[in-house]
Design a protein around this motif. Structure first.
Motif, PDB file in Angstrom:
ATOM      1  N   ASP A 160      -0.271 -50.794  38.045  1.00 33.06           N
ATOM      2  CA  ASP A 160      -1.315 -50.717  39.062  1.00 33.06           C
ATOM      3  C   ASP A 160      -0.642 -50.810  40.433  1.00 33.06           C
ATOM      4  O   ASP A 160      -0.175 -51.875  40.835  1.00 33.06           O
ATOM      5  CB  ASP A 160      -2.316 -51.867  38.847  1.00 33.06           C
ATOM      6  N   GLU A 161      -0.550 -49.684  41.111  1.00 32.87           N
ATOM      7  CA  GLU A 161       0.113 -49.587  42.420  1.00 32.87           C
ATOM      8  C   GLU A 161       1.502 -50.219  42.403  1.00 32.87           C
ATOM      9  O   GLU A 161       1.739 -51.242  43.056  1.00 32.87           O
ATOM     10  CB  GLU A 161      -0.766 -50.212  43.498  1.00 32.87           C
ATOM     11  N   PRO A 162       2.434 -49.583  41.689  1.00 35.10           N
ATOM     12  CA  PRO A 162       3.738 -50.199  41.459  1.00 35.10           C
ATOM     13  C   PRO A 162       4.585 -50.419  42.702  1.00 35.10           C
ATOM     14  O   PRO A 162       5.433 -51.307  42.696  1.00 35.10           O
ATOM     15  CB  PRO A 162       4.441 -49.226  40.505  1.00 35.10           C
ATOM     16  N   THR A 163       4.352 -49.656  43.763  1.00 36.79           N
ATOM     17  CA  THR A 163       5.286 -49.784  44.891  1.00 36.79           C
ATOM     18  C   THR A 163       4.607 -50.211  46.186  1.00 36.79           C
ATOM     19  O   THR A 163       5.215 -50.133  47.251  1.00 36.79           O
ATOM     20  CB  THR A 163       6.036 -48.455  45.137  1.00 36.79           C
ATOM     21  N   VAL A 164       3.357 -50.695  46.097  1.00 39.40           N
ATOM     22  CA  VAL A 164       2.665 -51.079  47.334  1.00 39.40           C
ATOM     23  C   VAL A 164       3.447 -52.214  48.024  1.00 39.40           C
ATOM     24  O   VAL A 164       3.930 -53.136  47.362  1.00 39.40           O
ATOM     25  CB  VAL A 164       1.200 -51.484  47.044  1.00 39.40           C
ATOM     26  N   ARG A 171      11.307 -48.749  46.781  1.00 39.79           N
ATOM     27  CA  ARG A 171      10.350 -47.853  46.133  1.00 39.79           C
ATOM     28  C   ARG A 171      11.085 -46.792  45.317  1.00 39.79           C
ATOM     29  O   ARG A 171      10.749 -46.517  44.167  1.00 39.79           O
ATOM     30  CB  ARG A 171       9.501 -47.182  47.227  1.00 39.79           C
ATOM     31  N   GLN A 172      12.148 -46.241  45.912  1.00 35.13           N
ATOM     32  CA  GLN A 172      12.924 -45.214  45.207  1.00 35.13           C
ATOM     33  C   GLN A 172      13.544 -45.795  43.937  1.00 35.13           C
ATOM     34  O   GLN A 172      13.599 -45.135  42.891  1.00 35.13           O
ATOM     35  CB  GLN A 172      14.017 -44.654  46.143  1.00 35.13           C
ATOM     36  N   ALA A 173      14.007 -47.058  44.009  1.00 37.44           N
ATOM     37  CA  ALA A 173      14.619 -47.681  42.826  1.00 37.44           C
ATOM     38  C   ALA A 173      13.599 -47.793  41.698  1.00 37.44           C
ATOM     39  O   ALA A 173      13.908 -47.518  40.537  1.00 37.44           O
ATOM     40  CB  ALA A 173      15.175 -49.065  43.182  1.00 37.44           C
ATOM     41  N   GLU A 197       2.761 -39.264  48.217  1.00 37.82           N
ATOM     42  CA  GLU A 197       4.180 -38.998  47.989  1.00 37.82           C
ATOM     43  C   GLU A 197       4.577 -39.494  46.600  1.00 37.82           C
ATOM     44  O   GLU A 197       5.299 -38.817  45.854  1.00 37.82           O
ATOM     45  CB  GLU A 197       4.983 -39.725  49.066  1.00 37.82           C
ATOM     46  N   GLU A 198       4.075 -40.685  46.259  1.00 42.01           N
ATOM     47  CA  GLU A 198       4.381 -41.259  44.944  1.00 42.01           C
ATOM     48  C   GLU A 198       3.830 -40.359  43.837  1.00 42.01           C
ATOM     49  O   GLU A 198       4.513 -40.055  42.856  1.00 42.01           O
ATOM     50  CB  GLU A 198       3.748 -42.645  44.850  1.00 42.01           C
ATOM     51  N   ALA A 199       2.592 -39.923  44.017  1.00 38.37           N
ATOM     52  CA  ALA A 199       1.964 -39.079  42.997  1.00 38.37           C
ATOM     53  C   ALA A 199       2.747 -37.776  42.847  1.00 38.37           C
ATOM     54  O   ALA A 199       3.028 -37.331  41.731  1.00 38.37           O
ATOM     55  CB  ALA A 199       0.521 -38.798  43.395  1.00 38.37           C
ATOM     56  N   ASP A 200       3.138 -37.184  43.978  1.00 42.66           N
ATOM     57  CA  ASP A 200       3.818 -35.897  43.933  1.00 42.66           C
ATOM     58  C   ASP A 200       5.210 -36.022  43.316  1.00 42.66           C
ATOM     59  O   ASP A 200       5.650 -35.172  42.555  1.00 42.66           O
ATOM     60  CB  ASP A 200       3.918 -35.326  45.357  1.00 42.66           C
ATOM     61  N   SER A 201       5.917 -37.120  43.636  1.00 42.43           N
ATOM     62  CA  SER A 201       7.288 -37.259  43.129  1.00 42.43           C
ATOM     63  C   SER A 201       7.324 -37.623  41.659  1.00 42.43           C
ATOM     64  O   SER A 201       8.227 -37.227  40.948  1.00 42.43           O
ATOM     65  CB  SER A 201       8.048 -38.373  43.843  1.00 42.43           C
ATOM     66  N   LEU A 202       6.362 -38.427  41.222  1.00 40.92           N
ATOM     67  CA  LEU A 202       6.475 -39.025  39.891  1.00 40.92           C
ATOM     68  C   LEU A 202       5.646 -38.347  38.821  1.00 40.92           C
ATOM     69  O   LEU A 202       6.057 -38.304  37.664  1.00 40.92           O
ATOM     70  CB  LEU A 202       5.979 -40.486  39.953  1.00 40.92           C
ATOM     71  N   CYS A 203       4.453 -37.892  39.189  1.00 42.55           N
ATOM     72  CA  CYS A 203       3.459 -37.620  38.150  1.00 42.55           C
ATOM     73  C   CYS A 203       3.532 -36.194  37.622  1.00 42.55           C
ATOM     74  O   CYS A 203       3.639 -35.243  38.386  1.00 42.55           O
ATOM     75  CB  CYS A 203       2.058 -37.873  38.706  1.00 42.55           C
ATOM     76  N   SER A 204       3.450 -36.082  36.308  1.00 43.55           N
ATOM     77  CA  SER A 204       3.347 -34.751  35.711  1.00 43.55           C
ATOM     78  C   SER A 204       1.908 -34.257  35.833  1.00 43.55           C
ATOM     79  O   SER A 204       1.660 -33.062  35.929  1.00 43.55           O
ATOM     80  CB  SER A 204       3.783 -34.777  34.251  1.00 43.55           C
ATOM     81  N   ARG A 205       0.946 -35.191  35.827  1.00 40.41           N
ATOM     82  CA  ARG A 205      -0.464 -34.831  36.007  1.00 40.41           C
ATOM     83  C   ARG A 205      -1.164 -35.917  36.806  1.00 40.41           C
ATOM     84  O   ARG A 205      -0.807 -37.087  36.704  1.00 40.41           O
ATOM     85  CB  ARG A 205      -1.144 -34.645  34.654  1.00 40.41           C
ATOM     86  N   ILE A 206      -2.169 -35.487  37.548  1.00 39.66           N
ATOM     87  CA  ILE A 206      -2.872 -36.410  38.450  1.00 39.66           C
ATOM     88  C   ILE A 206      -4.370 -36.265  38.249  1.00 39.66           C
ATOM     89  O   ILE A 206      -4.876 -35.148  38.122  1.00 39.66           O
ATOM     90  CB  ILE A 206      -2.529 -36.054  39.920  1.00 39.66           C
TER      91      ILE A 206
END
Ligand SMILES: Nc1ncnc2c1ncn2[C@@H]1O[C@H](COP(=O)(O)OP(=O)(O)OP(=O)(O)O)[C@@H](O)[C@H]1O
Length: 266
Positions: A160-164, A171-173, A197-206
């Motif tokens: 749940d919001e891992p990098t807030v 965050r990159q780590a 940015e997080e969604a775009d970098s990490l997620c295969s689907r949103i």
């Protein structure tokens, strides 16, 4: 492809307020699936129902083939969960925190030390394992919390919001570790985020959530293709589907919470 998470008409009401309004979707094994949405959209409520911390008002879901209403123990033992709130104890060392979770997850005594060392090494905290967690940076605490959630080798990891509240390096780590988990362990990752940015970098689907509903779902490219304009990015997608919420969705609360988290972690 196998759906490892199946959500059917899931509803959560708090009194008169319907926070989640009959959402349905599936997540395939090995995906990184992100629920993206403004504050109050219902993301945390959804993740809490899928991790069995809240009971649904109606509808249901299965996680790893287990029913979230009738097989709560089986769901819990097959998932990892990194909540928004702090789950590590600052007065214990990193190793001691992990030992508590190893006991909670009923890891056999003979396996505990070895498994703790494995997860510490995975998140790059071997050298810091003997230090009190209150002396860790925010990024180290987050990595420890990820390590805690991995001890029992779950097949699905919820965050749940891992990098807030984390700085860009921390965050990159976290992102690097999550991608490694997906690639090397075929782990399914389900996360909530406010961050495009997080969604775009990490997620295969949103899935984009807005006022308790999933208003759009797809790969980042599929979502961008639904929006007019030259070379739209996820920000444009977000504004298109949840734009008014950006204006009225209580940005004060979001800012205040992010700062509280940053203070607590930093
Ligand atoms: N325990 C509760 N009792 C009453 N209302 C609640 C409770 N938990 C959440 N809500 C309400 O349900 C709605 C959805 O909240 P939720 O926390 O799921 O949203 P979110 O998308 O995760 O937002 P945020 O990004 O701010 O965490 C909000 O209007 C919130 O105030």
């Amino acid at each position: 492809m196998t759906a490892i998470i199946q959500v059917r008409q899931l509803v959560k009401r708090f009194g008169d307020h319907e926070a989640v309004k009959g959402i349905s979707f599936e997540v395939e094994q090995g995906e990184v699936f992100g629920l993206l949405g403004p504050n109050g959209a219902g993301k945390s409520t959804t993740i809490k129902m899928l991790t069995t911390l809240l009971s649904p008002t109606a509808g249901g879901a299965t996680v790893n083939g287990f029913d979230i209403i009738h097989q709560t123990n089986a769901v819990r033992s097959s998932i990892g969960y990194v909540p928004q709130a702090l789950s590590a104890d600052g007065n214990l060392t990193g190793f001691e925190n992990l030992l508590i979770f190893a006991k909670l997850y009923s890891l056999p005594r003979a396996r505990r030390k070895e498994r703790i060392e494995e997860v510490l090494s995975f998140v790059g905290l071997t050298d810091a394992s003997g230090q009190l967690v209150r002396n860790y940076s925010g990024g180290m605490i987050r990595r420890l919390e990820v390590a805690q959630s991995l001890l029992h080798q779950p097949r699905v990891l919820f965050l749940d919001e891992p990098t807030v509240g984390l700085d860009p390096v921390a965050r990159q780590a976290i992102w690097d570790h999550l991608m490694q988990l997906r690639q090397e362990n075929d782990m399914t990752i389900f996360l909530t985020t406010h961050s495009m940015e997080e969604a775009d970098s990490l997620c295969s689907r949103i899935g984009i959530m807005h006022w308790g509903e999933i208003v759009a779902i797809g790969t980042p490219d599929e979502l961008k293709a639904t929006v007019d304009g030259e070379d739209p990015d996820l920000n444009d997608v977000f504004v298109y589907y949840a734009g008014d919420a950006l204006e009225s969705g209580g940005s004060y609360r979001e800012t205040s919470r992010a700062r509280r988290t940053a203070r607590r972690l930093g």
